[in-house]
Each structure stands twice: as C-alpha cells, then as structure tokens.
Design a protein around this motif. Structure first.
Motif: not given
Length: 351
Positions: A163-172, A186-201
């Motif tokens: 999970k951490h390996m794939f998350s690191t690749a996606l975040e990078t 929405v059931l699960l998100t990664n960090g990039v998705a959290d930021s994108m959804l919070a921005q709401g654009d």
C-alpha cells in the motif's frame, strides 16, 4: 483441576485468543492483545518478539504492551538467551544483573512451517513470586495460535508495504485515485484525490457522492461509474474502461478521468460491494521536478537546470531570461546544451 477452575481457564484462553486475532492487523500490531495478556496471564509486562534472536542489526523486532518497556526488552533480546530454548514449550528464567535485574521471565518460542520465529514473553517482578502453574499451562496452549498468527502478521505487513509503495508512486506522479460504489459514493481515496476533491474544481463531493462541474457532466460521470461497477469481476480485465474529461473553472485544461471496474474480488464468488475505480489526472497540477533533481537526472549544470525548470513551469524563453537575470543569448546557448543532454530538439518536446 476442579470443574469451576477448568471453566475459568478456558474462559481466559478464549479471551486471549479473541484479543490475539483481533489485534494482528492493528498498527502497532498486537498491542491490545499484550495489554490483555498482562491481565489474563497475570504479569507486569508482555511482549511478542519477531524473528529472534535479532533482525541482523542487533535489535529485536518486537511489540510491547507499553512503549516504556521497550528498552528492557531490547536488553533482553540477545542471541544467547534464545538460541537454546526449546520450541513450543515454556521456559522460565530469572533475569540477570543491571537493567534486567529483578524480573521473572516466561518465554514461549515458536516457529512456523516457513521457519519464521516469534516468542511471547511474560515479565513478572520478583516480589510477585513465581508464575502460577495454570498461567504457564495457559501460555503453553497459545503455541499453535501463535504459529498461525505469524502467517497473518507477515501477510498484513506485506499488504501494508504494498500500500505504501503504490501510494508513494501515485503521489509522486500526481495521480488521483478514487474508489466509489455503483452510485458514486466515495469509499477510498489517495492523498492526491483528497486534495483535488477539497479544491472542488472539476470534481467535488456532495454528501459523500461524486459531483462534476455541471449537472450534465455529473450525470455522465455517474453513468460511467455505474456501468463499470457492473463489470467488476473476479479477475481484472484491463480492456474494460471508460474515458471522459471534466471541465474546470480555473483553467481551460480539463480533468482526464479513466473509470475502470473496481478491484478484482477473487477468491470471493461475488464482490462485497460493486465498485468502480477512477484514475484522475489534472494537467494543471502536474508536479515540476526541482532544478537539483533535473541536474542529477540529465547531467545538467546548475544554470542549465534552472533554465529547464523555468521552461517546464510554463515560462517562455524571454520570461526565463528575465527571471534568471541573464541575457537572451545566454539562455539560448544554455538551451542548446540542454537539448543535447536530454535528447530533445524543440522547446515543446523538452517541456
């Protein structure tokens, strides 16, 4: 053993087993089990030490009922203490001198079929007396569950690492990933998705449900999510996907979205819940490598790397020259060197 005592012994064992299996996927693992062991196997402290005698660096790999006890355990976990202990049997010892002085220790070492080892260690202060016979019997009865639990523990560790390996690749890479049910919740998100959804654009959440910029785009998005969730299968089929773009307010560049069926659910016969995976890229949010990183990747000089970074950020050659405080002729000369080192021929290709 009297019948009442037998019932009480089996009840304690049942509580220990429930606590043990429940705590295996915890982070940190086994902590709640070890706290329960202090009560049910009356002792001052309890630890599980993995891969003894050590991890090859002179340190035990251990979980403890309390962090303040870790130093004592590290002092205990030396190869000489564990090398001669019989497997699947409880060994009782009195502690030595120095940091270990004043303890009675009960150790249950086990090894699974793959040769992976663990030891459950109970600590009891000297003035509390010896471990009771029924406590030692109860500890010994945990040998087989402890061996079975080793496999679960290592599986949890492997999954967490993945999970951490794939998350690191996606975040990078700046890629957003969202797992949604068939209705777009929405059931699960990664960090990039959290930021994108919070921005709401371009993409946002409304009461936990995906929403695009316009009602028409929202309907199209949810249709794709529903259709791909229905295609979820026991094995991944990478040929099944639905692409679409979603307009943004702040930039003319749209979000690009690939909707796929949710994760394969084998070995289950049916998914626990029909889901779809959304892989989202925002061209306006792509990460730009630093000048230092560019220099290391392509063998650029510091000045060339700064120029390349300016261009990658969207600056024109004139703007880069002004920003860097050099002449246009200088940046043109540097650009030709950057082209040569990166194997490119045009500025657009370089970017």
């Amino acid at each position: 053993m009297r019948e009442a005592d037998s019932r009480e012994w089996h009840d304690r064992r049942e509580q220990l087993l429930n606590a043990f299996y429940k705590s295996l996927p915890e982070i940190p693992a086994l902590e709640s089990f070890l706290r329960a062991a202090c009560t049910l196997l009356p002792c001052s402290h309890a630890s599980v030490l993995i891969a003894l005698p050590s991890d090859g660096q002179g340190r035990p790999l251990g979980m403890h009922d309390s962090a303040d006890h870790a130093g004592v355990v590290e002092a205990l976990a030396v190869p000489e203490l564990f090398d001669d202990l019989p497997l699947n049997r409880v060994t009782c010892r009195d502690s030595g001198e120095g940091l270990l002085a004043g303890w009675r220790i009960a150790i249950l070492p086990v090894a699974d079929e793959l040769g992976r080892t663990a030891s459950l260690v109970l600590w009891r202060e000297m003035e509390q007396g010896a471990f009771a016979p029924d406590t030692l019997d109860l500890l010994a009865s945990l040998a087989e569950p402890l061996k079975r639990g080793l496999g679960i523990y290592y599986r949890c560790v492997d999954l967490e690492r993945q999970k951490h390996m794939f998350s690191t690749a996606l975040e990078t890479s700046g890629i957003a990933v969202v797992l949604a049910d068939a209705e777009g919740n929405v059931l699960l998100t990664n960090g990039v998705a959290d930021s994108m959804l919070a921005q709401g654009d371009g993409l946002s959440l409304s009461r936990g449900k995906l929403r695009a910029q316009t009602p028409g785009e929202t309907a199209k998005l949810l249709d794709r999510v529903r259709a791909n969730a229905a295609e979820q299968s026991a094995r991944s089929d990478w040929s099944v996907f639905s692409p679409l773009s979603l307009a943004q307010r702040e930039t003319f560049l749209p979000l690009t979205v690939i909707v796929r069926p949710g994760p394969a659910y084998y070995p289950l016969k049916e998914p626990l819940r029909r889901t779809a995976t959304l892989i989202i890229r925002d061209p306006s949010r792509q990460a730009i490598l630093s000048a230092t990183t560019l220099a290391q990747l392509f063998g650029l000089t510091p000045a060339e790397a700064l120029l390349a970074s300016e261009l990658a950020s969207g600056a024109s050659l004139e703007e880069a020259a002004a920003s860097l405080g050099v002449s246009r002729n200088t940046v043109r000369s540097q650009l030709q060197s950057v082209f040569q080192k990166t194997g490119t021929n045009r500025q657009v290709e370089l970017v």
